[in-house]
Design an enzyme around this catalytic site. Structure first.
Site, PDB file in Angstrom:
ATOM      1  N   MET A   1      14.645 -46.525-110.726  1.00 55.48           N
ATOM      2  CA  MET A   1      13.700 -45.437-110.950  1.00 55.48           C
ATOM      3  C   MET A   1      12.807 -45.753-112.156  1.00 55.48           C
ATOM      4  O   MET A   1      13.164 -46.554-113.002  1.00 55.48           O
ATOM      5  CB  MET A   1      14.442 -44.126-111.240  1.00 55.48           C
ATOM      6  CG  MET A   1      15.119 -43.564-110.029  1.00 55.48           C
ATOM      7  SD  MET A   1      13.906 -43.076-108.791  1.00 55.48           S
ATOM      8  CE  MET A   1      15.018 -42.518-107.514  1.00 55.48           C
ATOM      9  N   CYS A   2      11.726 -45.066-112.216  1.00 55.11           N
ATOM     10  CA  CYS A   2      10.721 -45.322-113.242  1.00 55.11           C
ATOM     11  C   CYS A   2      10.743 -44.171-114.240  1.00 55.11           C
ATOM     12  O   CYS A   2      11.527 -43.243-114.121  1.00 55.11           O
ATOM     13  CB  CYS A   2       9.349 -45.402-112.597  1.00 55.11           C
ATOM     14  SG  CYS A   2       9.329 -46.483-111.159  1.00 55.11           S
TER      15      CYS A   2
END
Lengths: 261, 261
Positions: A1-2
């Protein structure tokens, strides 16, 4: 995930303090090391700094930390690649022009089986689900409005369309045209409104603090939006799953909660 | 008037040497001090560095000189404002997406009484004649081609359309999608193809020289295009008024002379 970082203010403000903490998460205090980017609106113009090096090591990130660009709306992103290889074309934020305005978009999450791109007006350049979703949003808006709509008109269309895309996975995102900044939460997004009386804030990721009362005027108002709170001694509002918040001039103008969507 | 710099190569190459001389013209060895910008293509992606400070004083220009970004196609511009105020929205190069590709444009000259923007697909954000002309070109191309055309198809359409716009004033410009770079000369544009055997080149604007034979392989080929020659000891080709040259992989692929347009 970012991880996502956004800012929306009533006067042009630099994001050096928040970006210093945020950039550490790109390869130092966290593992989001597949590139990063930041977009600053300055009046109608925008500038986008992108790098596929981890933000903790990027010379471009050092420049952004040291060069105080004043902006009323900023979106930044550090990437942990899930779909699409590590390349500049897949680095957020993405930018397009619509109605003679630049629009900027960044996404945290994973979307699967998105509707095909009709592509009359907008097509992705890279191979991410994120840019695909951005093009779908713009295409949908452009099909609805041939001229720039009001915030209320735009909100009415996004209110129906965003949940439709969010069904395809995790869709935490920010979208801005420089005046308005929209934040949508699927799983994780926080915000804080800083206004007078300003106090000292302490970063989570670096041993750095700032006394905002020394660098602001009593009229200043700054909304900061981030995947996870950036400071240890302030109270951040945790958005709900499905919540969408519209910021303008550093304040919340509309909140759409899941049961009102 | 402004100054243009472009590069098109067969292998990703950094532009630090040429940009060092070019950046001096933004407020030091010449008076083009109303902002500057540079766009680098890296595979399908692009990054655009813009600043409205003179390039000779800009921290962003210092970064570009010191951070060797390798690219097969680059367009840079330093501005002396003639139409449109000094602002980020009016800073070249301009970027849009067409057919799922980023296209970059920069212009030197002055155009008057351009046709109105139809604006079905592309509209200007700022107030320059240059961005207006760019949007007219893209709109014209998009009306002709709903999918990316071949270079020959594209050249056939530009061959008719560019002279039509050039009638409105001075239209020295460069346009690139990362693979192809088009240069059109109204009044002043020069280019050079550097290839083996490589030699030493000496900048006009700075006491800096480089021995290209030390930093290249025998297969490398680099086209450099600039308003005025950047080096003192190389022979630059001066383009004719009305000449249009297509570069690809560091070489000239088509030349359209005024009498063939």
């Amino acid at each position: 995930m970012c991880q996502l970082l956004g800012m929306n203010c009533n006067v042009p403000t630099d994001i050096c303090f928040s970006f210093t903490g945020f950039a550490c998460r790109g390869g130092r205090t966290d593992h989001h090391s597949d590139g990063w980017g930041i977009a600053f609106f300055e009046e109608k113009g925008s500038r986008l700094f992108l790098d596929y090096l981890p933000s903790a090591q990027s010379p471009v990130a050092q420049l952004v930390q040291q060069y105080p660009i004043k902006s009323k709306s900023v979106i930044a992103h550090i990437r942990k690649a899930t779909q699409g290889e590590v390349s500049l074309a897949n680095t957020h934020p993405f930018q397009r022009e619509i109605w003679g305005q630049y629009w900027i978009f960044a996404h945290n999450g994973d979307l699967n089986n998105l509707p095909a791109i009709r592509g009359e007006y907008y097509r992705p350049v890279g191979s991410t689900d994120s840019e695909h979703a951005f093009c779908l949003i713009l295409e949908h808006l452009r099909q609805h409005f041939s001229q720039a709509p009001s915030l209320t008109q735009l909100a009415a269309v996004l209110k129906d369309f965003v949940p439709h895309l969010a069904q395809h996975g995790i869709f935490n995102f920010m979208l801005s045209n420089g005046d308005w900044l929209f934040a949508h939460c699927s799983t994780k997004l926080h915000y804080i409104i800083r206004q007078a009386p300003f106090a000292v804030a302490q970063l989570v990721d670096e041993d750095v603090s700032i006394d905002f009362s020394e660098v602001t005027t009593p009229e200043d108002r700054v909304a900061v939006i981030a995947t996870l709170p950036l400071t240890t001694n302030e109270t951040w509002h945790a958005m709900q799953a499905g919540e969408m918040v519209y910021f303008c001039e550093g304040q919340v103008t509309h909140v759409l909660l899941p049961n009102t969507l």
